[in-house]
Design a protein around this motif. Structure first.
Motif, PDB file in Angstrom:
ATOM      1  N   LEU A  23      42.600  42.409  46.142  1.00 34.96           N
ATOM      2  CA  LEU A  23      42.386  41.819  47.459  1.00 34.96           C
ATOM      3  C   LEU A  23      41.659  40.474  47.366  1.00 34.96           C
ATOM      4  O   LEU A  23      42.036  39.505  48.029  1.00 34.96           O
ATOM      5  CB  LEU A  23      41.590  42.781  48.342  1.00 34.96           C
ATOM      6  CG  LEU A  23      41.173  42.238  49.711  1.00 34.96           C
ATOM      7  CD1 LEU A  23      42.402  42.017  50.581  1.00 34.96           C
ATOM      8  CD2 LEU A  23      40.205  43.177  50.382  1.00 34.96           C
ATOM      9  N   LYS A  24      40.635  40.402  46.535  1.00 41.09           N
ATOM     10  CA  LYS A  24      39.850  39.170  46.389  1.00 41.09           C
ATOM     11  C   LYS A  24      40.755  38.007  45.965  1.00 41.09           C
ATOM     12  O   LYS A  24      40.704  36.927  46.555  1.00 41.09           O
ATOM     13  CB  LYS A  24      38.732  39.401  45.374  1.00 41.09           C
ATOM     14  CG  LYS A  24      37.834  38.215  45.137  1.00 41.09           C
ATOM     15  CD  LYS A  24      36.723  38.601  44.154  1.00 41.09           C
ATOM     16  CE  LYS A  24      35.923  37.414  43.698  1.00 41.09           C
ATOM     17  NZ  LYS A  24      34.863  37.797  42.747  1.00 41.09           N
ATOM     18  N   THR A  25      41.598  38.242  44.984  1.00 35.44           N
ATOM     19  CA  THR A  25      42.511  37.190  44.505  1.00 35.44           C
ATOM     20  C   THR A  25      43.480  36.777  45.601  1.00 35.44           C
ATOM     21  O   THR A  25      43.717  35.583  45.821  1.00 35.44           O
ATOM     22  CB  THR A  25      43.271  37.672  43.263  1.00 35.44           C
ATOM     23  OG1 THR A  25      42.319  38.000  42.237  1.00 35.44           O
ATOM     24  CG2 THR A  25      44.240  36.617  42.749  1.00 35.44           C
ATOM     25  N   LYS A  26      44.036  37.765  46.299  1.00 36.35           N
ATOM     26  CA  LYS A  26      44.990  37.447  47.364  1.00 36.35           C
ATOM     27  C   LYS A  26      44.334  36.638  48.476  1.00 36.35           C
ATOM     28  O   LYS A  26      44.937  35.703  49.011  1.00 36.35           O
ATOM     29  CB  LYS A  26      45.620  38.719  47.916  1.00 36.35           C
ATOM     30  CG  LYS A  26      46.599  39.359  46.943  1.00 36.35           C
ATOM     31  CD  LYS A  26      47.255  40.580  47.547  1.00 36.35           C
ATOM     32  CE  LYS A  26      48.309  41.139  46.615  1.00 36.35           C
ATOM     33  NZ  LYS A  26      49.080  42.226  47.246  1.00 36.35           N
ATOM     34  N   GLU A  27      43.100  36.969  48.830  1.00 37.96           N
ATOM     35  CA  GLU A  27      42.405  36.204  49.865  1.00 37.96           C
ATOM     36  C   GLU A  27      42.118  34.779  49.401  1.00 37.96           C
ATOM     37  O   GLU A  27      42.215  33.837  50.182  1.00 37.96           O
ATOM     38  CB  GLU A  27      41.129  36.911  50.307  1.00 37.96           C
ATOM     39  CG  GLU A  27      41.376  38.146  51.147  1.00 37.96           C
ATOM     40  CD  GLU A  27      42.110  37.876  52.455  1.00 37.96           C
ATOM     41  OE1 GLU A  27      42.138  36.727  52.942  1.00 37.96           O
ATOM     42  OE2 GLU A  27      42.665  38.844  53.010  1.00 37.96           O
ATOM     43  N   MET A  28      41.777  34.612  48.127  1.00 37.02           N
ATOM     44  CA  MET A  28      41.557  33.258  47.613  1.00 37.02           C
ATOM     45  C   MET A  28      42.856  32.456  47.642  1.00 37.02           C
ATOM     46  O   MET A  28      42.849  31.260  47.982  1.00 37.02           O
ATOM     47  CB  MET A  28      40.960  33.306  46.204  1.00 37.02           C
ATOM     48  CG  MET A  28      39.526  33.797  46.193  1.00 37.02           C
ATOM     49  SD  MET A  28      38.680  33.672  44.585  1.00 37.02           S
ATOM     50  CE  MET A  28      39.554  34.893  43.621  1.00 37.02           C
TER      51      MET A  28
END
Length: 113
Positions: free
Chosen positions: A31-36
């Motif tokens: 999720l963190k990567t996708k949000e970035m």
């Protein structure tokens, strides 16, 4: 507003919103990567509402200030100098979130913007 939109009987809109929701669920990328990635895309597209949303989502996902500035640098390099005003607003919003002086945008579990 999303609730009002989704209350309409329009399968195209509903499917698009569902696709947006599914896209940001953890998979091969967390999720963190996708949000970035969403934040970079929003910066390049110069969508301030989307930028604010993804800044808040990134913060909730644990993105550090140092990581934010690396993400901002990617958006700036990809988007060019026209991104600078949006970068300024993104940093201002991040500062406000960190200081507790801003609220994250409302539930945005569907199409951005």
């Amino acid at each position: 507003m999303n609730e009002r939109i989704l209350a309409e009987d329009n399968q195209v809109v509903r499917r698009f919103f569902a696709l947006d929701t599914q896209t940001y669920k953890p998979g091969a990328l967390d999720l963190k990567t996708k949000e970035m990635l969403g934040l970079v895309a929003s910066m390049v597209l110069r969508c301030d509402d989307c930028i604010a949303y993804h800044v808040a989502q990134c913060q909730q996902a644990g993105v550090t200030r140092e990581e934010f500035f690396e993400v901002f640098s990617v958006g700036l390099v990809v988007g060019g100098s026209i991104v600078i005003p949006h970068l300024r607003r993104a940093v201002d919003f991040l500062d406000q979130l960190e200081a507790g002086a801003a609220e994250a945008p409302g539930a945005h579990d569907a199409a951005h913007g």
